[in-house]
Structures are given as C-alpha cells and as structure tokens.
Scaffold this motif. Structure first.
Motif, PDB file in Angstrom:
ATOM      1  N   LEU A  27       1.094  -1.384  -0.133  1.00  0.00           N
ATOM      2  CA  LEU A  27      -0.042   0.109   0.239  1.00  0.00           C
ATOM      3  C   LEU A  27       1.033   1.594  -0.074  1.00  0.00           C
ATOM      4  N   PRO A  28       2.105   1.274   0.441  1.00  0.00           N
ATOM      5  CA  PRO A  28       3.177   2.932   0.379  1.00  0.00           C
ATOM      6  C   PRO A  28       3.078   2.902  -0.507  1.00  0.00           C
ATOM      7  N   ALA A  29       3.137   1.497  -1.992  1.00  0.00           N
ATOM      8  CA  ALA A  29       3.525   2.337  -3.315  1.00  0.00           C
ATOM      9  C   ALA A  29       2.449   3.805  -3.557  1.00  0.00           C
ATOM     10  N   PHE A  30       1.715   3.303  -3.103  1.00  0.00           N
ATOM     11  CA  PHE A  30       0.828   3.947  -3.443  1.00  0.00           C
ATOM     12  C   PHE A  30       0.473   5.852  -3.232  1.00  0.00           C
ATOM     13  N   LEU A  31       1.604   6.128  -2.267  1.00  0.00           N
ATOM     14  CA  LEU A  31       1.931   7.527  -1.935  1.00  0.00           C
ATOM     15  C   LEU A  31       2.564   8.705  -2.951  1.00  0.00           C
ATOM     16  N   TRP A  32       3.398   7.130  -3.618  1.00  0.00           N
ATOM     17  CA  TRP A  32       4.404   7.975  -4.462  1.00  0.00           C
ATOM     18  C   TRP A  32       3.896   8.490  -5.395  1.00  0.00           C
ATOM     19  N   LEU A  33       2.411   8.100  -5.944  1.00  0.00           N
ATOM     20  CA  LEU A  33       1.627   8.543  -7.186  1.00  0.00           C
ATOM     21  C   LEU A  33       0.712   8.943  -6.683  1.00  0.00           C
ATOM     22  N   PHE A  34       0.426   9.731  -5.490  1.00  0.00           N
ATOM     23  CA  PHE A  34      -0.621  10.472  -5.022  1.00  0.00           C
ATOM     24  C   PHE A  34       0.049  12.108  -5.292  1.00  0.00           C
ATOM     25  N   PRO A  35      -0.722  12.864  -5.621  1.00  0.00           N
ATOM     26  CA  PRO A  35      -0.913  14.086  -5.615  1.00  0.00           C
ATOM     27  C   PRO A  35      -0.250  15.060  -4.443  1.00  0.00           C
ATOM     28  N   ARG A  36       0.507  15.901  -4.529  1.00  0.00           N
ATOM     29  CA  ARG A  36       0.636  16.986  -3.170  1.00  0.00           C
ATOM     30  C   ARG A  36      -0.856  16.953  -2.636  1.00  0.00           C
ATOM     31  N   ARG A  37      -1.751  17.510  -3.123  1.00  0.00           N
ATOM     32  CA  ARG A  37      -2.478  18.751  -2.566  1.00  0.00           C
ATOM     33  C   ARG A  37      -4.138  17.434  -2.402  1.00  0.00           C
ATOM     34  N   HIS A  38      -3.789  16.525  -2.637  1.00  0.00           N
ATOM     35  CA  HIS A  38      -4.561  14.985  -2.395  1.00  0.00           C
ATOM     36  C   HIS A  38      -3.928  14.260  -1.596  1.00  0.00           C
ATOM     37  N   GLN A  39      -2.297  14.765  -0.989  1.00  0.00           N
ATOM     38  CA  GLN A  39      -2.071  13.300   0.007  1.00  0.00           C
ATOM     39  C   GLN A  39      -2.917  13.165   0.887  1.00  0.00           C
ATOM     40  N   ALA A  40      -4.250  14.022   1.629  1.00  0.00           N
ATOM     41  CA  ALA A  40      -4.255  13.577   2.981  1.00  0.00           C
ATOM     42  C   ALA A  40      -5.352  12.974   2.746  1.00  0.00           C
ATOM     43  N   SER A  41      -7.019  13.402   1.351  1.00  0.00           N
ATOM     44  CA  SER A  41      -7.244  12.153   1.294  1.00  0.00           C
ATOM     45  C   SER A  41      -7.081  10.640   0.117  1.00  0.00           C
ATOM     46  N   GLY A  42      -5.952  10.935   0.408  1.00  0.00           N
ATOM     47  CA  GLY A  42      -5.485   9.544  -0.368  1.00  0.00           C
ATOM     48  C   GLY A  42      -4.889   9.028   0.803  1.00  0.00           C
ATOM     49  N   LEU A  43      -4.272   9.212   1.687  1.00  0.00           N
ATOM     50  CA  LEU A  43      -3.840   8.810   3.233  1.00  0.00           C
ATOM     51  C   LEU A  43      -5.589   8.173   4.247  1.00  0.00           C
ATOM     52  N   VAL A  44      -6.141   9.127   4.057  1.00  0.00           N
ATOM     53  CA  VAL A  44      -7.810   8.285   4.769  1.00  0.00           C
ATOM     54  C   VAL A  44      -8.095   7.571   3.719  1.00  0.00           C
ATOM     55  N   GLY A  45      -8.013   7.258   2.979  1.00  0.00           N
ATOM     56  CA  GLY A  45      -8.381   6.187   2.143  1.00  0.00           C
ATOM     57  C   GLY A  45      -7.247   5.092   2.027  1.00  0.00           C
ATOM     58  N   LEU A  46      -6.215   5.119   1.575  1.00  0.00           N
ATOM     59  CA  LEU A  46      -5.707   4.264   2.327  1.00  0.00           C
ATOM     60  C   LEU A  46      -5.416   2.984   3.518  1.00  0.00           C
ATOM     61  N   TRP A  47      -5.137   4.218   4.806  1.00  0.00           N
ATOM     62  CA  TRP A  47      -5.852   3.819   6.031  1.00  0.00           C
ATOM     63  C   TRP A  47      -7.313   2.629   5.767  1.00  0.00           C
ATOM     64  N   ILE A  48      -8.602   2.732   5.365  1.00  0.00           N
ATOM     65  CA  ILE A  48      -9.575   2.830   5.300  1.00  0.00           C
ATOM     66  C   ILE A  48      -9.089   1.029   4.861  1.00  0.00           C
ATOM     67  N   TRP A  49      -8.405   1.348   3.099  1.00  0.00           N
ATOM     68  CA  TRP A  49      -8.743   0.338   2.408  1.00  0.00           C
ATOM     69  C   TRP A  49      -7.871  -1.061   3.561  1.00  0.00           C
TER      70      TRP A  49
END
Length: 212
Positions: free
Chosen positions: A65-87
C-alpha cells in the motif's frame, strides 16, 4: 527521506495482487452452504490453497500500500492517506477471512457440520456484521484511493477505472455465470499490477543518472 523502500513495496503489491487472484479462483464459485460443504469434502487442496493465498495476499498488499503514496499528488495526500488507512483495515481483515476458511474446513471435516447447521451459523449477527464491516472497509478504501488517483492523473486512466469497476460490480458479481465470477478479482489484480509498474517507472525516472 530516500525512496529505496519503493521497489520492495511495489514488489509486495504485485505479489499480493497475484495471490489475491489465485485465492479467488481457488474458491468454489458459489455461495450456497451445501455446495461449500461439498467443496470442503471433495476439494480440500483447493480450499487450503485459497486460505493460504488470501493470508499471503493480505500480507503482500499491506506491505504494498505505501507504493500508492508515491503516486498521490501533494494536494490530495490527505484524502489519499485516509483512503489507504480505510483500505488497509479491509486488507488486513482478509487474513481474518483466511482464518475463517481454515476454521470452517476444520469444523466440517472434524465435527461433521451439516448444511442446516452451517446455514444457521452463517446468519449469526456478530459474524455477519464483522464480515460486512471488513468488506465495506475494503471497497470504501479502494474507491477513495481510485478517485484520488483519477484526480491526480499520475497513472493511466484505466488503472483507477478498473478499481472503480471492481467496486461497482461487487454487488452484481453473483449474478454472473459461475465460470465468470472470478473476473471481478482479476480486474482488481490487473489494476494493482498497473499501480506497481507505474510507481516503479516513476521511481526509476526520478533517480539521478550514475556516471559510467
């Protein structure tokens, strides 16, 4: 902070995707209790393979799952992290599903559970709520991550499209013919492989050229 961890994470993500597909294809394409009991009795090896595959897929996908962090844009990092934690909650819960498969096999083979008893057990409120929460977390987190990837445009559009397709068709998968019900998981596996490949490509492209 360096990104030397990324190839390991993408390799885990790709391995988890393959194991997830293997586990799904090993399961009997039915939800009827009587047929499930029959499959435990006559397809014991496939049942064990599914349980082991789901457990190892849970480990691989969690580490991937941390591999997704490399692809998240900076402005959407927070929402991306929320999604990763739920997933992640749903993915880690997959190990619990694997344990339930092993437990169900043991009960059927040792105790001799009948179809009526298994049907009654499957309607246990605590069990049903727990399983629904795990699957709900898996699909909700996947959908949030897919939307973040779609907005960030860091991956080809077919990757988040496949993730969304996997979520949308989850309630309808049982309506497909038995030999096609594995397609939903294959779609997810291909999407995860696409994420792993794209993350590795961008990581390789960001590394400085070493002098000859």
């Amino acid at each position: 902070m360096g990104a030397g961890w990324l190839p390991w994470s993408t390799a885990s993500l790709a391995s988890g995707a393959v194991l997830l597909v293997l586990g799904a294809l090993s399961m009997p394409p039915t939800a009827e209790v009587g047929q499930l009991i029959e499959s435990v009795t006559h397809q014991d090896d496939a049942w064990l393979m599914a349980a082991v595959s789901f457990f190892l897929a849970s480990v691989g996908l969690t580490m991937g799952l941390p591999a997704f962090l490399w692809l998240f844009p900076r402005r959407h990092q927070a929402s991306g992290l929320v999604g990763l934690w739920i997933w992640a909650l749903g993915i880690i819960g997959m190990a619990g599903v694997a344990a339930l498969l092993v437990l169900f096999r043991a009960v059927v083979r040792i105790v001799g559970l009948t179809a009526a008893q298994s049907e009654a057990l499957s309607h246990d409120p605590a069990l049903r709520i727990g399983v629904l929460c795990l699957f709900g977390a898996f699909y909700l987190g996947e959908l949030v991550v897919a939307l973040v990837l779609l907005r960030g445009r860091a991956v080809p559009l077919w990757v988040p499209g496949a993730l969304v397709l996997h979520v949308v068709f989850a309630p309808l998968n049982h309506l497909l013919p038995a030999n096609l019900q594995g397609l939903q998981t294959i779609v997810l596996g291909v999407a995860l492989m696409g994420v792993a490949v794209r993350a590795t490509e961008t990581w390789a492209g960001s590394r400085p050229m070493s002098p000859l």
